[in-house]
Structure formats: structure tokens, C-alpha cells
Design a protein around this motif. Structure first.
Motif, mmCIF file in Angstrom:
data_model
loop_
_atom_site.group_PDB
_atom_site.id
_atom_site.type_symbol
_atom_site.label_atom_id
_atom_site.label_comp_id
_atom_site.label_asym_id
_atom_site.label_seq_id
_atom_site.Cartn_x
_atom_site.Cartn_y
_atom_site.Cartn_z
ATOM 1 N N PRO A 9 -5.502 -4.358 -13.534
ATOM 2 C CA PRO A 9 -5.074 -5.701 -13.927
ATOM 3 C C PRO A 9 -4.268 -6.434 -12.865
ATOM 4 C CG PRO A 9 -3.900 -4.005 -15.163
ATOM 5 C CD PRO A 9 -5.028 -3.326 -14.453
ATOM 6 N N LEU A 11 -4.990 -7.519 -10.080
ATOM 7 C CA LEU A 11 -5.341 -7.367 -8.667
ATOM 8 C C LEU A 11 -6.438 -8.343 -8.256
ATOM 9 C CD1 LEU A 11 -4.839 -3.561 -8.668
ATOM 10 C CD2 LEU A 11 -3.519 -5.216 -7.344
ATOM 11 N N ARG A 17 -0.937 -13.963 -5.767
ATOM 12 C CA ARG A 17 0.030 -13.279 -6.631
ATOM 13 C C ARG A 17 1.181 -12.719 -5.782
ATOM 14 N NH1 ARG A 17 -0.838 -7.233 -9.112
ATOM 15 N NH2 ARG A 17 1.080 -7.190 -10.359
ATOM 16 N N TYR A 22 2.763 -8.550 -2.225
ATOM 17 C CA TYR A 22 1.403 -8.003 -2.087
ATOM 18 C C TYR A 22 0.634 -8.550 -0.879
ATOM 19 C CZ TYR A 22 2.360 -6.317 -6.786
ATOM 20 O OH TYR A 22 2.928 -5.687 -7.866
ATOM 21 N N ASN A 73 -6.589 1.672 -7.711
ATOM 22 C CA ASN A 73 -5.275 1.052 -7.873
ATOM 23 C C ASN A 73 -5.227 0.593 -9.321
ATOM 24 O OD1 ASN A 73 -3.004 -0.485 -8.020
ATOM 25 N ND2 ASN A 73 -3.348 -1.592 -6.098
ATOM 26 N N GLY A 75 -2.956 -0.752 -11.000
ATOM 27 C CA GLY A 75 -2.000 -1.810 -11.332
ATOM 28 C C GLY A 75 -0.933 -1.262 -12.251
ATOM 29 N N HIS A 79 1.622 3.106 -14.727
ATOM 30 C CA HIS A 79 2.902 3.559 -15.244
ATOM 31 C C HIS A 79 2.861 4.019 -16.703
ATOM 32 C CE1 HIS A 79 3.998 1.861 -11.450
ATOM 33 N NE2 HIS A 79 3.647 0.651 -11.835
ATOM 34 N N HIS A 99 -1.474 2.080 -3.942
ATOM 35 C CA HIS A 99 -0.628 0.940 -4.298
ATOM 36 C C HIS A 99 -0.340 0.145 -3.044
ATOM 37 C CE1 HIS A 99 -0.178 2.492 -8.267
ATOM 38 N NE2 HIS A 99 0.116 3.669 -7.755
ATOM 39 N N ILE A 100 -0.516 -1.132 -3.135
ATOM 40 C CA ILE A 100 -0.276 -2.011 -1.991
ATOM 41 C C ILE A 100 1.214 -2.009 -1.647
ATOM 42 C CG2 ILE A 100 -0.352 -4.427 -1.250
ATOM 43 C CD1 ILE A 100 -2.875 -4.647 -3.114
ATOM 44 N N SER A 101 2.040 -2.153 -2.662
ATOM 45 C CA SER A 101 3.490 -2.185 -2.452
ATOM 46 C C SER A 101 4.059 -0.764 -2.518
ATOM 47 C CB SER A 101 4.152 -3.058 -3.529
ATOM 48 O OG SER A 101 3.998 -2.464 -4.807
ATOM 49 N N VAL A 103 5.993 1.218 -4.476
ATOM 50 C CA VAL A 103 6.481 1.187 -5.855
ATOM 51 C C VAL A 103 7.836 1.893 -6.002
ATOM 52 C CG1 VAL A 103 4.277 0.860 -7.036
ATOM 53 C CG2 VAL A 103 4.942 3.160 -6.336
ATOM 54 N N ARG A 106 10.930 -0.415 -5.740
ATOM 55 C CA ARG A 106 10.926 -1.558 -6.655
ATOM 56 C C ARG A 106 11.614 -1.187 -7.976
ATOM 57 N NH1 ARG A 106 5.148 -4.049 -6.916
ATOM 58 N NH2 ARG A 106 6.364 -5.731 -7.891
ATOM 59 N N ARG A 110 8.460 1.280 -12.135
ATOM 60 C CA ARG A 110 7.334 1.512 -11.214
ATOM 61 C C ARG A 110 7.450 2.854 -10.475
ATOM 62 N NH1 ARG A 110 4.920 -3.633 -11.112
ATOM 63 N NH2 ARG A 110 6.450 -5.299 -11.338
HETATM 64 C C1 DQA Z 1 0.627 -2.102 -7.733
HETATM 65 C C2 DQA Z 1 2.023 -1.714 -8.191
HETATM 66 C C3 DQA Z 1 2.139 -1.807 -9.709
HETATM 67 O O1 DQA Z 1 3.450 -1.473 -10.126
HETATM 68 C C4 DQA Z 1 1.843 -3.216 -10.156
HETATM 69 O O2 DQA Z 1 1.891 -3.303 -11.578
HETATM 70 C C5 DQA Z 1 0.555 -3.738 -9.646
HETATM 71 C C6 DQA Z 1 0.202 -3.452 -8.258
HETATM 72 C C7 DQA Z 1 0.511 -2.126 -6.198
HETATM 73 O O3 DQA Z 1 -0.628 -2.179 -5.712
HETATM 74 O O4 DQA Z 1 1.514 -2.152 -5.484
HETATM 75 O O5 DQA Z 1 -0.149 -4.445 -10.314
HETATM 76 O O6 DQA Z 1 -0.281 -1.104 -8.210
#
Ligand code: DQA
Length: 145
Positions: A9, A11, A17, A22, A73, A75, A79, A99-101, A103, A106, A110
Motif C-alpha cells: 500500500p 507505494l 509521497r 522516500y 516491500n 509497506g 508491521h 524498505h526504501i526508508s 524503518v 523512524r 516501524r
Molecule cells: C516502507 C516503510 C513502511 O513503514 C511504510 O509504511 C511504507 C514504506 C519503506 O519502503 O520504507 O509504506 O515499507
């Protein structure tokens, strides 16, 4: 040889976004980069993005006999989705959670992934290039890659 790339979700909104988290790269850009890398190594990729948990589960089930590896990924489902975890747990091919970020730097919610225990490995915080690294790893470690 086929690889499945699943994005969960929100992405589909990459590029607009929260770009400070991201980045500016869109999902189409990422899929294009993955396609070029896959073509250079003679493999095919199936791309699926969905905002719906059940569609992600259906996708994993439908590809489990034909895919040599899964890059996912999930999203925010990362979690809390035990259902996606169970679908992945039933698959015998390598699974890379991306995960792009980062986590872990954060919000506390996460920091926990219910997917990680059933994944082969995890890449977090390396931006969109994490997907490429995951693909390289899958191709380098599977027999036909
Ligand atoms: C994510 C990290 C998740 O916590 C977040 O809900 C996302 C993107 C990431 O790619 O960093 O939707 O998976």
C-alpha cells in the motif's frame, strides 16, 4: 527464470509521497530499472503493486510455483499483517524484504516487522536502489542466475 516483485500500500504514490523520506523516484522508475537489470541477466520479472492485503496474498499464492524468488516491500503491512507473513511462509523460494526508508530510525511502530522472520533477508534505508540490490542478490545466489 522469473522473479516476483511485490509492492504494498501507498507505494504507487512514490515520487510524490513524502519525498523527503522516500525520494523522488517513482514506482514506474524503479520497475524500469529492475526490468533493465533483469533483461541484462536474462530473467523475467512480474511486477504487482496493490493497496489491498488480499490481492497481495493472492499474488504470492499464484506465483509460488513459477517464481524463483520474491522481492517484497509490504509497506505498512510489514508491521502487522500476519496473513501476508503466512502466505510468504508457505513459499519455498528466497524472499527479500525491502524498505526504501530506514524503518529503524523512524517511529517505533516501524521498528518491528512481522515479515522479517519468514524472509531470507532484509534491506532497509538504501532508497530505491535496495530493490536492485535485492535482485542482484537473488540472481547471484540462485542456480540459473
Ligand atoms: C516502507 C516503510 C513502511 O513503514 C511504510 O509504511 C511504507 C514504506 C519503506 O519502503 O520504507 O509504506 O515499507
Amino acid at each position: 527464470m522469473r522473479i516476483l516483485v511485490v509492492n504494498g500500500p501507498n507505494l504507487n504514490m512514490l515520487g510524490t509521497r513524502e519525498p523527503h523520506i522516500y525520494g523522488a523516484t517513482t514506482l514506474a522508475d524503479i520497475e524500469h530499472a529492475l526490468s533493465i537489470r533483469a533483461a541484462s541477466r536474462g530473467v523475467d520479472i512480474d511486477f504487482v503493486q496493490s493497496n489491498h492485503e488480499g490481492i497481495i496474498i493472492d499474488t504470492i499464492q499464484q506465483h509460488q510455483r513459477t517464481t524463483a524468488g520474491i522481492i517484497i516491500n509490504p509497506g505498512a503491512f510489514t508491521h502487522y499483517s500476519y496473513a501476508i507473513r503466512d502466505a510468504l511462509s508457505a513459499v519455498s523460494v528466497p524472499i527479500i524484504e525491502v524498505h526504501i526508508s530506514n524503518v529503524y530510525t523512524r517511529e517505533p511502530f516501524r521498528h518491528h516487522s512481522v515479515i522479517a522472520p519468514v524472509a531470507t533477508g532484509q534491506i532497509a534505508g538504501l532508497g530505491w536502489r535496495g530493490y536492485l540490490l535485492a535482485l542482484d542478490w537473488l540472481l547471484d545466489t540462485t542456480a540459473n542466475g
